[in-house]
Write a protein that holds these residues in place. Structure first.
Motif, PDB file in Angstrom:
ATOM      1  N   GLN A  45       9.357 -57.059  54.290  1.00  0.00           N
ATOM      2  CA  GLN A  45      10.641 -57.702  54.523  1.00  0.00           C
ATOM      3  C   GLN A  45      11.766 -56.669  54.623  1.00  0.00           C
ATOM      4  O   GLN A  45      12.669 -56.804  55.448  1.00  0.00           O
ATOM      5  N   GLY A  46      11.719 -55.645  53.793  1.00  0.00           N
ATOM      6  CA  GLY A  46      12.723 -54.586  53.850  1.00  0.00           C
ATOM      7  C   GLY A  46      12.675 -53.824  55.156  1.00  0.00           C
ATOM      8  O   GLY A  46      13.708 -53.467  55.727  1.00  0.00           O
ATOM      9  N   LYS A  47      11.469 -53.574  55.666  1.00  0.00           N
ATOM     10  CA  LYS A  47      11.348 -52.868  56.940  1.00  0.00           C
ATOM     11  C   LYS A  47      11.850 -53.722  58.093  1.00  0.00           C
ATOM     12  O   LYS A  47      12.482 -53.224  59.018  1.00  0.00           O
ATOM     13  N   VAL A  48      11.567 -55.012  58.063  1.00  0.00           N
ATOM     14  CA  VAL A  48      12.008 -55.900  59.133  1.00  0.00           C
ATOM     15  C   VAL A  48      13.531 -55.976  59.158  1.00  0.00           C
ATOM     16  O   VAL A  48      14.148 -55.946  60.222  1.00  0.00           O
ATOM     17  N   GLN A  49      14.154 -56.041  57.990  1.00  0.00           N
ATOM     18  CA  GLN A  49      15.606 -56.137  57.936  1.00  0.00           C
ATOM     19  C   GLN A  49      16.289 -54.832  58.315  1.00  0.00           C
ATOM     20  O   GLN A  49      17.409 -54.838  58.825  1.00  0.00           O
TER      21      GLN A  49
END
Length: 63
Positions: A45-49
């Protein structure tokens, strides 16, 4: 005769201990699996954001 009886008790104790150890091992394995799954999901999720959102424009669609 008493030797055979003690061997049965020992066998029952060993199989019981084996089951307990296997159960504890499974609990540790399952706990680590859940922990790593949650960590991987948060990392994903952190990478996607953090990725910039870019739109690609198809040059043939505008003609």
């Amino acid at each position: 005769m008493s030797q055979a009886t003690s061997m049965r008790k020992r066998h029952r104790f060993n199989s019981r201990m084996t089951r307990i150890i296997l159960l504890i091992s499974f609990v540790f394995f399952f706990g680590r699996f859940v922990y790593s799954t949650i960590g991987a999901w948060y990392h994903h999720q952190g990478k996607v954001q953090s990725q910039p959102i870019s739109q690609t424009i198809d040059p043939t669609a505008q003609r």
